[in-house]
Motif scaffolding. Structure first.
Motif, PDB file in Angstrom:
ATOM      1  N   ASN A   1      39.259  56.844 -46.166  1.00  0.00           N
ATOM      2  CA  ASN A   1      38.099  57.643 -46.542  1.00  0.00           C
ATOM      3  C   ASN A   1      37.736  57.420 -48.009  1.00  0.00           C
ATOM      4  O   ASN A   1      37.083  58.258 -48.632  1.00  0.00           O
ATOM      5  CB  ASN A   1      38.366  59.135 -46.284  1.00  0.00           C
ATOM      6  CG  ASN A   1      38.404  59.458 -44.798  1.00  0.00           C
ATOM      7  OD1 ASN A   1      37.646  58.864 -44.022  1.00  0.00           O
ATOM      8  ND2 ASN A   1      39.280  60.355 -44.404  1.00  0.00           N
TER       9      ASN A   1
ATOM     10  N   THR B   1      33.431  58.478 -43.498  1.00  0.00           N
ATOM     11  CA  THR B   1      34.495  59.459 -43.308  1.00  0.00           C
ATOM     12  C   THR B   1      35.051  59.307 -41.900  1.00  0.00           C
ATOM     13  O   THR B   1      34.285  59.223 -40.937  1.00  0.00           O
ATOM     14  CB  THR B   1      33.970  60.899 -43.495  1.00  0.00           C
ATOM     15  OG1 THR B   1      33.446  61.034 -44.812  1.00  0.00           O
ATOM     16  CG2 THR B   1      35.069  61.915 -43.269  1.00  0.00           C
TER      17      THR B   1
ATOM     18  N   ASP C   1      27.535  68.513 -40.479  1.00  0.00           N
ATOM     19  CA  ASP C   1      27.516  69.517 -41.542  1.00  0.00           C
ATOM     20  C   ASP C   1      28.766  70.387 -41.574  1.00  0.00           C
ATOM     21  O   ASP C   1      28.960  71.160 -42.520  1.00  0.00           O
ATOM     22  CB  ASP C   1      26.284  70.420 -41.395  1.00  0.00           C
ATOM     23  CG  ASP C   1      24.988  69.659 -41.634  1.00  0.00           C
ATOM     24  OD1 ASP C   1      25.058  68.569 -42.219  1.00  0.00           O
ATOM     25  OD2 ASP C   1      23.919  70.154 -41.223  1.00  0.00           O
TER      26      ASP C   1
ATOM     27  N   LEU D   1      32.679  67.479 -43.111  1.00  0.00           N
ATOM     28  CA  LEU D   1      32.866  67.974 -44.472  1.00  0.00           C
ATOM     29  C   LEU D   1      34.187  68.722 -44.660  1.00  0.00           C
ATOM     30  O   LEU D   1      34.523  69.101 -45.777  1.00  0.00           O
ATOM     31  CB  LEU D   1      31.699  68.904 -44.844  1.00  0.00           C
ATOM     32  CG  LEU D   1      30.304  68.257 -44.820  1.00  0.00           C
ATOM     33  CD1 LEU D   1      29.254  69.268 -45.243  1.00  0.00           C
ATOM     34  CD2 LEU D   1      30.251  67.021 -45.702  1.00  0.00           C
ATOM     35  N   ARG D   2      34.926  68.928 -43.564  1.00  0.00           N
ATOM     36  CA  ARG D   2      36.215  69.607 -43.680  1.00  0.00           C
ATOM     37  C   ARG D   2      37.238  68.689 -44.346  1.00  0.00           C
ATOM     38  O   ARG D   2      37.170  67.471 -44.245  1.00  0.00           O
ATOM     39  CB  ARG D   2      36.734  70.000 -42.298  1.00  0.00           C
ATOM     40  CG  ARG D   2      35.879  71.023 -41.555  1.00  0.00           C
ATOM     41  CD  ARG D   2      35.928  72.398 -42.151  1.00  0.00           C
ATOM     42  NE  ARG D   2      37.293  72.930 -42.262  1.00  0.00           N
ATOM     43  CZ  ARG D   2      37.568  74.194 -42.551  1.00  0.00           C
ATOM     44  NH1 ARG D   2      36.584  75.062 -42.772  1.00  0.00           N
ATOM     45  NH2 ARG D   2      38.820  74.608 -42.651  1.00  0.00           N
ATOM     46  N   ASN D   3      38.214  69.296 -45.022  1.00  0.00           N
ATOM     47  CA  ASN D   3      39.259  68.514 -45.684  1.00  0.00           C
ATOM     48  C   ASN D   3      40.309  67.998 -44.707  1.00  0.00           C
ATOM     49  O   ASN D   3      40.989  67.011 -44.995  1.00  0.00           O
ATOM     50  CB  ASN D   3      39.940  69.362 -46.760  1.00  0.00           C
ATOM     51  CG  ASN D   3      39.014  69.677 -47.921  1.00  0.00           C
ATOM     52  OD1 ASN D   3      38.162  68.864 -48.278  1.00  0.00           O
ATOM     53  ND2 ASN D   3      39.158  70.860 -48.501  1.00  0.00           N
TER      54      ASN D   3
ATOM     55  N   LYS E   1      27.271  56.929 -43.330  1.00  0.00           N
ATOM     56  CA  LYS E   1      25.950  57.190 -43.904  1.00  0.00           C
ATOM     57  C   LYS E   1      25.158  55.884 -43.939  1.00  0.00           C
ATOM     58  O   LYS E   1      25.605  54.877 -44.482  1.00  0.00           O
ATOM     59  CB  LYS E   1      26.096  57.753 -45.318  1.00  0.00           C
ATOM     60  CG  LYS E   1      24.770  58.193 -45.940  1.00  0.00           C
ATOM     61  CD  LYS E   1      24.993  58.846 -47.300  1.00  0.00           C
ATOM     62  CE  LYS E   1      23.675  59.311 -47.892  1.00  0.00           C
ATOM     63  NZ  LYS E   1      23.891  59.947 -49.217  1.00  0.00           N
TER      64      LYS E   1
END
Length: 387
Positions: free
Chosen positions: A104, A110, A319, A323-325, A386
């Motif tokens: 990552n 990701t 979203d 975006l979580r760790n 992305k």
């Protein structure tokens, strides 16, 4: 039985449940059936379900619910949306033998391991199977007339798991966590409907916050190193994980205050901190706090549009999950939602990548595009890119 008695007269219930044929098929083979489809599934040698048409009145039933849903998604223009969105989502079967860490470091990419599970058998599934065995299943489950379609009756609101459904989840727990464990999720995200909340707490019971994990029995240790202890992880309810909203009352959510009392191990805090964003299903909500507690997103007369469902699935993945760790996450949801995700939101591949970069097909892996069976649990490596 009390749950069913609200839907059927006692004599009808006795006639339905007295049949050994019905009981054996519900308890044995219904694991590979799905709601509202009359197609049965057999299993190939590699574990992949294959469709097998049934014949009624000398005519072959047209298609499974999955085929119907796929046609609907195509008609509504949802299948190509995944190529037009700013984030590409690629899913492939997770290979547990791949010990390489997820890369990552690239800001544009990701990657996470996500274990997707469908809930176990719910009472709405069970009732449909009973009616289907008697040849009395509704011809159109989207009919709004409760006299011909029991799935729009208020008695079925937020249908819970049956005993067989709970057993299915227990089997998943024993299979995946019975020895050293085949997966180690750091977070459980779950639909707020009761059958999913129950499924998550049964399948991942050893990770529940209320469990005293350190007191669980551990295997004998011969090398004087402390054994690895299972650690409790967060269980978070998320509104975007709900099944197709509208019409079918088994998909209507109970108030959050009621659910929070029933399931104290589930974190419902997202309902008190999220905002409406103006993206509603046929509604505009004047009281945002009421929207958090009451299910005002559900419309009793209108089926949720395919485009709206596609948007909330994509929103949940991009979203929230991306975006979580946490790098390994479990998601507990619903069959149509998962089917839509795999066909209309993700680009699903049939092979995984080994440590040396070669493509391999894991043993006994199920096609990611096939329908999720009851309590079915599939592990995927999901990459967000992305564009």
């Amino acid at each position: 039985m009390m749950f069913l008695s609200r839907l059927f007269p006692v004599r009808t219930l006795f006639n339905l449940t007295a049949s050994k044929k019905i009981n054996s098929r519900v308890n044995a083979s219904y694991h590979d059936r799905h709601l509202f489809g009359r197609r049965m599934f057999s299993t190939t040698d590699n574990g992949t379900p294959t469709a097998k048409s049934t014949v009624k009145n000398n005519t072959t039933t047209p298609s499974s619910h999955g085929d119907h849903l796929l046609q609907w998604l195509q008609k509504e223009g949802c299948l190509d949306l995944k190529y037009e969105r700013p984030i590409k989502i690629i899913a492939e079967p997770w290979n547990p033998l791949n010990t390489r860490q997820q890369d990552n470091d690239n800001a544009e990419t990701t990657t996470k391991v996500i274990h997707f599970q469908r809930h176990g058998q719910g009472y709405h599934n069970f009732i449909y199977s009973l009616l289907d065995e008697k040849g009395e299943a509704p011809s159109n489950v989207y009919d709004i007339n409760p006299n011909v379609n029991p799935f729009v009756r208020s008695e079925l609101i937020d249908a819970p798991l049956t005993n067989h459904g709970r057993h299915q989840c227990q089997e998943q727990h024993e299979y995946n966590f019975g020895d050293i464990g085949k997966m180690n999720p750091e977070l459980i995200v779950v639909s707020p409907l009761t059958r999913c909340l129950e499924t998550s707490l049964l399948t991942f019971q050893h990770l529940r916050p209320s469990k005293n994990c350190k007191q669980q029995p551990q295997p004998k240790n011969t090398n004087n190193t402390p054994p690895k202890q299972p650690q409790a992880v967060p269980f978070i309810a998320h509104e975007d994980l709900r099944e197709e909203m509208g019409l079918l009352l088994c998909n209507k959510r109970r108030p959050i205050t009621e659910l929070a009392c029933t399931f104290p191990d589930i974190d419902f805090s997202l309902y008190y901190h999220s905002t409406n964003n103006g993206d509603n299903h046929n509604h505009h909500h004047k009281n945002n706090e009421q929207w958090h507690d009451q299910d005002t997103l559900f419309c009793p007369t209108t089926r949720e549009s395919a485009i709206h469902q596609s948007k909330r699935i994509y929103r949940f993945l991009v979203d929230f999950l991306a975006l979580r760790n946490e790098s390994e996450i479990a998601v507990v949801g619903h069959s149509a939602w998962l089917f839509h995700m795999c066909h209309g939101v993700m680009e699903c591949r049939t092979t995984s990548t080994s440590d040396d970069g070669n493509s391999i097909k894991p043993n006994n892996h199920k096609d990611l595009l096939s329908w999720f069976g009851q309590a079915d649990l599939r592990s995927m490596k999901v990459t967000f890119i992305k564009k």
